[in-house]
Each structure stands twice: as structure tokens, then as C-alpha cells.
Design an enzyme around this catalytic site. Structure first.
Site, PDB file in Angstrom:
ATOM      1  N   GLU A 121       1.638  -6.724  10.050  1.00 14.83           N
ATOM      2  CA  GLU A 121       1.351  -5.261  10.565  1.00 14.83           C
ATOM      3  C   GLU A 121       2.343  -5.113  11.648  1.00 14.83           C
ATOM      4  O   GLU A 121       2.536  -5.288  12.604  1.00 14.83           O
ATOM      5  CB  GLU A 121      -0.038  -5.178  10.977  1.00 14.83           C
ATOM      6  CG  GLU A 121      -1.172  -5.698  10.106  1.00 14.83           C
ATOM      7  CD  GLU A 121      -1.554  -4.937   9.020  1.00 14.83           C
ATOM      8  OE1 GLU A 121      -0.881  -3.508   9.205  1.00 14.83           O
ATOM      9  OE2 GLU A 121      -2.209  -5.320   8.071  1.00 14.83           O
TER      10      GLU A 121
ATOM     11  N   ARG B 142      -6.076  -6.318  -3.097  1.00 12.75           N
ATOM     12  CA  ARG B 142      -7.309  -6.763  -3.461  1.00 12.75           C
ATOM     13  C   ARG B 142      -7.413  -7.315  -5.003  1.00 12.75           C
ATOM     14  O   ARG B 142      -8.632  -7.468  -5.412  1.00 12.75           O
ATOM     15  CB  ARG B 142      -8.723  -5.790  -3.017  1.00 12.75           C
ATOM     16  CG  ARG B 142      -8.688  -5.246  -1.884  1.00 12.75           C
ATOM     17  CD  ARG B 142      -9.012  -6.199  -0.454  1.00 12.75           C
ATOM     18  NE  ARG B 142      -9.216  -5.624   0.356  1.00 12.75           N
ATOM     19  CZ  ARG B 142      -8.037  -5.323   1.180  1.00 12.75           C
ATOM     20  NH1 ARG B 142      -6.705  -5.812   1.127  1.00 12.75           N
ATOM     21  NH2 ARG B 142      -8.350  -4.846   2.519  1.00 12.75           N
TER      22      ARG B 142
ATOM     23  N   HIS C 133       0.951  -1.217   0.064  1.00 12.81           N
ATOM     24  CA  HIS C 133       0.022   0.049  -0.018  1.00 12.81           C
ATOM     25  C   HIS C 133       0.790   1.305   0.080  1.00 12.81           C
ATOM     26  O   HIS C 133       1.864   1.328   0.726  1.00 12.81           O
ATOM     27  CB  HIS C 133      -1.014   0.094   1.329  1.00 12.81           C
ATOM     28  CG  HIS C 133      -1.941  -1.114   1.095  1.00 12.81           C
ATOM     29  ND1 HIS C 133      -2.289  -1.921   2.391  1.00 12.81           N
ATOM     30  CD2 HIS C 133      -2.702  -1.437   0.168  1.00 12.81           C
ATOM     31  CE1 HIS C 133      -3.182  -3.026   1.959  1.00 12.81           C
ATOM     32  NE2 HIS C 133      -3.280  -2.698   0.615  1.00 12.81           N
ATOM     33  N   GLY C 134       0.593   2.091  -0.830  1.00  8.92           N
ATOM     34  CA  GLY C 134       1.549   3.224  -1.224  1.00  8.92           C
ATOM     35  C   GLY C 134       1.640   4.163  -0.060  1.00  8.92           C
ATOM     36  O   GLY C 134       2.704   4.786   0.326  1.00  8.92           O
ATOM     37  N   ASP C 135       0.723   4.041   1.063  1.00  6.70           N
ATOM     38  CA  ASP C 135       0.838   5.112   2.240  1.00  6.70           C
ATOM     39  C   ASP C 135       1.326   4.278   3.266  1.00  6.70           C
ATOM     40  O   ASP C 135       1.044   4.771   4.497  1.00  6.70           O
ATOM     41  CB  ASP C 135      -0.621   5.762   2.392  1.00  6.70           C
ATOM     42  CG  ASP C 135      -1.944   4.699   2.715  1.00  6.70           C
ATOM     43  OD1 ASP C 135      -1.366   3.216   2.462  1.00  6.70           O
ATOM     44  OD2 ASP C 135      -2.872   5.102   2.940  1.00  6.70           O
TER      45      ASP C 135
END
Length: 484
Positions: free
Chosen positions: A306, A185, A123-125
Site C-alpha cells: 500500500e 478476490r 484495482h481500477g481506482d
């Protein structure tokens, strides 16, 4: 009083810039099936809106830009060329190369060793992973032949590191790629027909899928931000409900997740997740994820890690996060050689490698040996007895029992070919696949001889009939030619 109102106004304004951190959650741009992604849905964390204020602090300050990351990767390849190689698996939407670092004592060569991959910045962020992966690579290089853990990884594993899967999203400071698609996704799903159209997938997704067709990875982990937990399959459920949905290797995945969590500074102390690990569907279901696709279609045991509560922490926290995650990242890679059963499969007829299969009694999952040298690496939870069976088409299977304590074990299988009543080996599917000469001719010699006699007799009759017709035509005189 004016001072009080001013303070209240500043507090409210500042709170608007602290959006809720969403870890694995977030929806595709389009959701034609109406799939629910659990309670943590939304568009993800948007650090920079279109009308961002010039006074807002750039949280990317202190992080490597895409150009700087590419330079760092190439510089690493030159500095540590004796134990590494650098290659690209494709490009992003905007043409940014997806660079990979391979670390091994024999990079680029096929060895009977397990392969592990780390993927950051899906994810880019969520850019912490790209920074930590470069720190990991440099630590291993600096400590090879000095630290036993670094040395065992270099000598016993082929470690592949993709620091950024989504460089375009990083540049745009958003979750999705340049097409604003959530790459986690975008993979084919086992429960719903999402992403089954090949040309509809993003180039970053296609690059990952092609990568796994070229290299047989034993295990993998992707690095994310927004929570502190080690997530394992399954990520989704067939009824789209939030509940624990175990995959066939649930014990093994729990073991691997616990290796990471237990080695972390404080992940295992989580009050939200017992032991700092979670089943994905129990947390919240997602569909089209990379983790489950790896396990189903590539034989790769992947975790979703995470690694920071804050998706995009300020840069001066990166070294602290590295120290918190360093041993976890190292121990997870090292677990490939410290547990499970490993070996090769050979044929007793000539000793050639057989690209066969490994099955564990009671676990509905098959691991395939590599095609080249037929090595296999079957990860299993420690502290148990397992019944291991090796099979190959055209060969008799063999079974042995093993006990896994705190170390892995090595078992080579030598399989005997199936034979007919005359003791002649039957055809093997492996022999056909690898272009070796088949023994079908010897096995069915009688059938072939009979076919030759029958075909010869039919040709004789056909020739005799043709000769008879020609003679009749000569007696009847020439026919008028056909005009076309």
C-alpha cells in the site's frame, strides 16, 4: 446569516465527495459463502457515480490513459531494447492487452538468476502503481552502467513489470474490472472453495495464473493505494477471525516487508502499523487474494504494498510519491540477490542439471529448482544459520549449513544417484520427465528375460492348440457360413 448557511451547505456537499479510502478491502460482486472480509468492507472507493456532475474535477487528469500507457511501454521497449523486451500475457475483459516489460541484460533468455515481478493497478481506482512502475523502468534504463544499484538489478535479476492488471477498471474509474469483479478476490483460496471453477475466473486472473506457469518467479509485489504499509501472508484465516496468522516463511516475509518499509520515506514511521509492516490476517482477513495464491501455488514470495494514503491522488503528487517509493522499489528487487541461498543442482553422473528441490530445516516449505537449468533461489531472512537440503527423485539428498549475514550465498549441489546392490543406478523420476534413456532395462534384466521366456512358451502353446483345432475341422468337413 445567509452567508453562514451557504458556507455550511458547501462544506457538507464537499464532504460527500471524500469517501473513505479502502485499501485491500471490498467485496466480490457475489459472496456465496458469506465470508467476512474484516472491518474494512464495502464496495470500495467510487470516484465517479453514474450521475456524476459535469463540474466535478476529473482526478484522472494528468494520468496516462490506457492508450498512452501502451504507447509509453512500446516506446520504452524501443529506447531500451538492449536491456528489455515487451510482451503481453493476455487481455482484459474488453480486449485491452496486458503489457509487460522485462528488464535484464539478457531479456527473454533463461539464466541462473532470480525473477521478480511488479504488478500495478490491480484495482481500477488505484492508479498510482501504473505511473510509478513506468518511472521505475525508465530510471533503471537511464542509470544502467551508471548507478551500481540499477546495474546490479539488470545484470543479476530478470525484472518483469506489469503496469496495469486492470485497465478496464481504470477506464471506468472503479475498483473492479469490466465485470465489476474485484480481481484481488478472484484467485483460488486455501481455506474456502471460492474461485475453484476455472471458467468462472476473470480473464485478467487467468492471465496471471498462466504467466506464473510459464515463468518461475522468485518474488513479487503488487502496488495498491488507500494506506501506507507493506502487507505479507497469510491474508486469511481458517476461522475467518481477525488475528495474526503466520505462514511457514513468516520471518522471511517480515524481512522482505521491512526492506520496503525501511527504505521508504516514512512508511516505517507508521503509528498504525509497527515498523510499517503487517500480517494480512492481522489487519483484516481476505479470501481469494493474489498474494497467498502466489506463495502456495507458484513458489513466489509476494507482498501487497500500500504505497499511498490516497487511492487516487492528484497527478501533481506523483513525482513526490515516486521519490518516496523509489528506493523501496529498487531495494526490494535487489534483495533477491543480496540475501538468501542460490545455486544449481547437478547429477554426479554426467553433470546434467537436476530439477530437484530445496528444503530448509525447520521451515515447512519447499522451493523447486527450474526445469531447464535447475537453478534455485531460496529467499531467507538475514542474520541466521540455516540447514539447507537438496533432493531429487532417484538421488541421494545432500545437506549443508550456511550462515547469512548481510549478503546472500551461492551453493551448488551435486547429487549421487541411488544404486541397487549391484551398483547400478536406479530409475530417476527426473530421467523419465526429461526423456533421457532409462536404466530400468539394465537394473531388471533378469526379470525381463524371464517374462520373455514365459510369453514365448504361452505363444507356443496357443499356436499348437490352434493348429490342432484346424486339423479337427478339416476332418469334420466345412461348416455352414454364418449369415449376418
Amino acid at each position: 446569516m445567509k452567508l453562514v448557511f451557504s458556507i455550511l451547505f458547501l462544506s457538507v456537499s464537499f464532504s460527500t465527495f471524500l469517501p473513505l479510502a479502502i485499501a485491500r478491502g471490498g467485496l466480490h460482486n457475489s459472496n456465496p459463502l458469506g465470508l467476512e472480509y474484516g472491518p474494512r468492507t464495502g464496495s470500495g472507493r467510487h470516484l465517479f457515480e453514474d450521475d456524476e456532475s459535469e463540474t466535478r474535477v476529473d482526478v484522472a487528469q494528468g494520468y496516462m490513459t490506457n492508450t498512452e500507457l501502451e504507447r509509453a511501454i512500446k516506446a520504452f521497449g524501443q529506447r531500451c531494447s538492449n536491456i528489455s523486451r515487451v510482451y503481453s500475457i493476455g487481455e482484459s475483459v474488453n480486449g485491452v492487452p496486458l503489457w509487460v516489460i522485462e528488464i535484464s541484460d539478457k531479456p527473454g533468455e533463461e539464466e541462473p538468476e532470480p525473477a521478480f515481478k511488479y504488478i500495478g493497478n490491480v484495482h481500477g481506482d488505484e492508479p498510482v502503481g501504473r505511473e510509478l512502475l513506468m518511472l521505475l523502468a525508465n530510471w533503471i534504463c537511464d542509470n544502467y552502467l551508471k548507478d551500481p544499484l540499477a546495474t546490479s538489478i539488470v545484470d543479476g535479476v530478470h525484472l518483469h513489470i506489469l503496469p496495469s492488471m486492470n485497465p478496464d477498471g481504470f477506464l471506468l474509474r472503479r475498483r473492479g474490472n469490466a465485470n465489476n469483479i474485484d480481481l484481488n478476490r478472484d484467485f483460488p483460496d486455501q481455506f474456502f472453495p471460492v474461485n475453484n471453477y476455472v471458467n468462472g475466473r476473470q480473464p485478467e486472473t487467468r492471465a496471471i495464473m498462466k504467466w506464473l506457469r510459464e515463468i518461475q518467479f522468485t518474488a513479487s509485489a503488487s502496488l495498491h493505494g488507500g494506506a501506507l504499509v507493506a502487507n505479507y501472508p497469510w491474508d486469511g484465516t481458517q476461522d475467518k477471525r481477525k488475528n495474526y496468522f503466520a505462514c511457514p516463511d513468516d520471518d522471511t516475509f517480515r524481512f522482505l516487508a521491512s526492506v520496503y518499509s525501511g527504505s521508504h520515506h516514512n512508511m516505517s514511521l507508521s503509528k498504525e502499523f509497527e515498523g510499517g509492516i503487517t500480517n494480512g490476517a492481522s489487519w483484516y482477513p481476505i479470501y481469494g487474494g493474489m498474494q497467498d495464491w502466489n506463495y502456495i501455488h507458484a513458489g513466489c514470495f509476494e507482498l501487497t504494498l500500500e504505497i499511498s494514503d490516497n487511492k487516487w491522488p492528484i497527478a501533481n503528487e506523483l513525482l513526490t510519491l515516486w521519490e518516496y517509493n523509489k528506493m523501496s522499489m529498487l531495494n526490494l528487487v535487489a534483495s533477491l540477490i543480496k540475501t538468501g541461498v542460490h545455486g544449481r543442482i547437478f547429477s554426479s553422473d554426467g553433470g546434467r542439471p537436476l530439477p530437484g528441490f530445496i528444503v530448509i530445516k525447520g521451515i515447512n516449505y519447499t522451493v523447486q529448482a527450474s526445469r531447464g537449468i535447475a537453478d534455485y533461489h531460496r529467499l531467507l531472512a538475514s542474520g541466521g544459520r540455516y540447514e539447507v537440503t537438496a533432493t531429487a527423485p532417484g538421488y541421494k539428498s545432500k545437506t549443508t549449513g550456511i550462515w547469512l549475514d548481510k549478503a546472500g550465498t551461492n551453493v551448488d549441489f551435486v547429487l549421487d544417484p541411488n544404486v541397487n546392490r549391484r551398483g547400478i543406478p536406479l530409475q530417476s523420476a527426473c530421467e523419465c520427465r526429461w526423456g533421457t534413456r532409462s536404466v530400468i532395462w539394465d537394473t531388471h534384466l533378469e526379470v525381463y528375460l524371464l517374462l520373455i521366456v514365459v510369453v514365448g512358451f504361452l505363444l507356443f502353446l496357443c499356436k499348437r492348440r490352434t493348429y490342432s483345432r484346424l486339423k479337427q475341422r478339416q476332418l469334420a468337413g466345412p461348416k455352414r457360413p454364418v449369415v449376418v
